[in-house]
Design a protein around this motif. Sequence first.
Motif, PDB file in Angstrom:
ATOM      1  N   LYS A 185       0.684  -1.196  -0.017  1.00 12.03           N
ATOM      2  CA  LYS A 185       0.157  -0.080   0.197  1.00 12.03           C
ATOM      3  C   LYS A 185       1.071   1.808   0.313  1.00 12.03           C
ATOM      4  O   LYS A 185       0.607   2.281  -0.694  1.00 12.03           O
ATOM      5  CB  LYS A 185      -0.944   0.208   0.916  1.00 12.03           C
ATOM      6  N   GLN A 186       1.317   1.293   0.802  1.00 18.44           N
ATOM      7  CA  GLN A 186       2.850   2.261   0.681  1.00 18.44           C
ATOM      8  C   GLN A 186       3.470   2.601  -0.652  1.00 18.44           C
ATOM      9  O   GLN A 186       3.826   3.844  -1.057  1.00 18.44           O
ATOM     10  CB  GLN A 186       3.706   2.023   1.766  1.00 18.44           C
ATOM     11  N   ILE A 187       4.574   1.805  -1.026  1.00 17.05           N
ATOM     12  CA  ILE A 187       4.776   1.348  -2.242  1.00 17.05           C
ATOM     13  C   ILE A 187       3.671   2.415  -3.200  1.00 17.05           C
ATOM     14  O   ILE A 187       3.826   3.317  -4.150  1.00 17.05           O
ATOM     15  CB  ILE A 187       5.211   0.369  -2.408  1.00 17.05           C
ATOM     16  N   GLN A 188       2.604   1.244  -3.466  1.00 18.46           N
ATOM     17  CA  GLN A 188       2.168   2.309  -4.830  1.00 18.46           C
ATOM     18  C   GLN A 188       1.482   3.332  -4.023  1.00 18.46           C
ATOM     19  O   GLN A 188       1.075   4.240  -4.709  1.00 18.46           O
ATOM     20  CB  GLN A 188       0.508   1.136  -4.642  1.00 18.46           C
ATOM     21  N   ARG A 189       1.114   4.573  -3.319  1.00 18.31           N
ATOM     22  CA  ARG A 189       0.768   5.134  -3.270  1.00 18.31           C
ATOM     23  C   ARG A 189       2.335   6.543  -3.092  1.00 18.31           C
ATOM     24  O   ARG A 189       1.722   7.623  -4.172  1.00 18.31           O
ATOM     25  CB  ARG A 189       0.392   6.180  -0.779  1.00 18.31           C
ATOM     26  N   GLU A 190       3.343   6.124  -3.110  1.00 19.57           N
ATOM     27  CA  GLU A 190       4.469   6.659  -3.444  1.00 19.57           C
ATOM     28  C   GLU A 190       4.471   6.543  -5.211  1.00 19.57           C
ATOM     29  O   GLU A 190       4.845   8.128  -5.441  1.00 19.57           O
ATOM     30  CB  GLU A 190       5.652   5.802  -2.361  1.00 19.57           C
ATOM     31  N   ARG A 191       4.371   5.645  -5.313  1.00 23.87           N
ATOM     32  CA  ARG A 191       4.299   5.647  -7.079  1.00 23.87           C
ATOM     33  C   ARG A 191       2.939   6.670  -7.456  1.00 23.87           C
ATOM     34  O   ARG A 191       3.701   7.552  -8.188  1.00 23.87           O
ATOM     35  CB  ARG A 191       4.123   4.274  -7.810  1.00 23.87           C
ATOM     36  N   GLN A 192       1.680   7.110  -6.987  1.00 20.20           N
ATOM     37  CA  GLN A 192       0.678   7.053  -7.690  1.00 20.20           C
ATOM     38  C   GLN A 192       1.156   8.677  -7.166  1.00 20.20           C
ATOM     39  O   GLN A 192       1.120   9.977  -8.555  1.00 20.20           O
ATOM     40  CB  GLN A 192      -0.384   6.990  -6.946  1.00 20.20           C
ATOM     41  N   ALA A 193       1.579   9.306  -5.809  1.00 20.06           N
ATOM     42  CA  ALA A 193       2.391  10.670  -6.164  1.00 20.06           C
ATOM     43  C   ALA A 193       3.157  11.486  -6.771  1.00 20.06           C
ATOM     44  O   ALA A 193       3.049  11.757  -7.458  1.00 20.06           O
ATOM     45  CB  ALA A 193       2.759  10.991  -4.118  1.00 20.06           C
ATOM     46  N   LYS A 194       3.876  10.433  -7.393  1.00 20.59           N
ATOM     47  CA  LYS A 194       5.145  10.413  -7.703  1.00 20.59           C
ATOM     48  C   LYS A 194       4.622  10.912  -9.360  1.00 20.59           C
ATOM     49  O   LYS A 194       5.676  11.641  -9.616  1.00 20.59           O
ATOM     50  CB  LYS A 194       5.677   9.545  -7.853  1.00 20.59           C
ATOM     51  N   GLN A 195       3.986   9.965 -10.093  1.00 20.62           N
ATOM     52  CA  GLN A 195       2.944   9.891 -10.996  1.00 20.62           C
ATOM     53  C   GLN A 195       2.506  11.350 -11.429  1.00 20.62           C
ATOM     54  O   GLN A 195       2.548  11.938 -12.050  1.00 20.62           O
ATOM     55  CB  GLN A 195       2.089   8.913 -11.870  1.00 20.62           C
ATOM     56  N   GLN A 196       1.648  12.009  -9.983  1.00 21.72           N
ATOM     57  CA  GLN A 196       0.292  12.697  -9.807  1.00 21.72           C
ATOM     58  C   GLN A 196       1.988  13.972 -10.268  1.00 21.72           C
ATOM     59  O   GLN A 196       1.055  14.875 -10.911  1.00 21.72           O
ATOM     60  CB  GLN A 196       0.079  13.020  -9.098  1.00 21.72           C
ATOM     61  N   LYS A 197       2.715  13.875  -9.314  1.00 20.03           N
ATOM     62  CA  LYS A 197       3.634  15.402  -9.451  1.00 20.03           C
ATOM     63  C   LYS A 197       3.967  15.598 -10.809  1.00 20.03           C
ATOM     64  O   LYS A 197       4.232  16.302 -11.762  1.00 20.03           O
ATOM     65  CB  LYS A 197       5.400  15.145  -8.359  1.00 20.03           C
TER      66      LYS A 197
END
Length: 202
Positions: A185-197
């Motif tokens: 869950k943590q990795i998926q959140r971090e990847r999603q945030a990076k993609q949005q940025k």
Amino acid sequence: MDDSKRMVDTYEVKHAIHVGDKEILFLVDEKITSCPYIVCNCSWDNPLGVDQYSDAMGSADYLEMMTEFTERVRKQLEAVKAERNKITVPLQPFTLKHCIPSDYKENIENKVVIIRAECLRPEYRTTDKQLVLAIGGFGVHGNSRGRAVYTVNLYSGKESRWNRENILGTLKPEYMPDWAKERLKQIQRERQAKQQKCEQER
């Protein structure tokens, strides 16, 4: 039988011991009388996975260099032991019973997969090194000619490249440890945030 010698520049690799994230090399070139013996480290922590040599030390004294060689091996062993002692999850490796066997017709992108234990160094054949999230590469697609599978290790968060044949299979949901669920869950959140940025910066 392969009689080819492993060379580093003009020096022949006479001894090599791989422990943990480094290989310790003992090199010899007796034509260089001022410094016929060299000890150095070799690692592959780069995108292309090519040999990188570091911390070279040379001498004309064989015993001095052999002592340096064995001391570096000892330090690597101690480092691996210390690393293992810090691991907070069960170390028992995953086997075929824990997964849906690898099927080259299957798309494994964004799935948690298991790295084959035999593809890991003997000292790293543990759960924390096996569980990864497949995030990209031609090898994640079904029936692909490509082999590269880019992954994120669930325990360490480290990104690595594997070949499709290195993957044992997709982890069965019932065998997903609680720690892995949280890290996923943590990795998926971090990847999603990076993609949005990245999208906002375009």
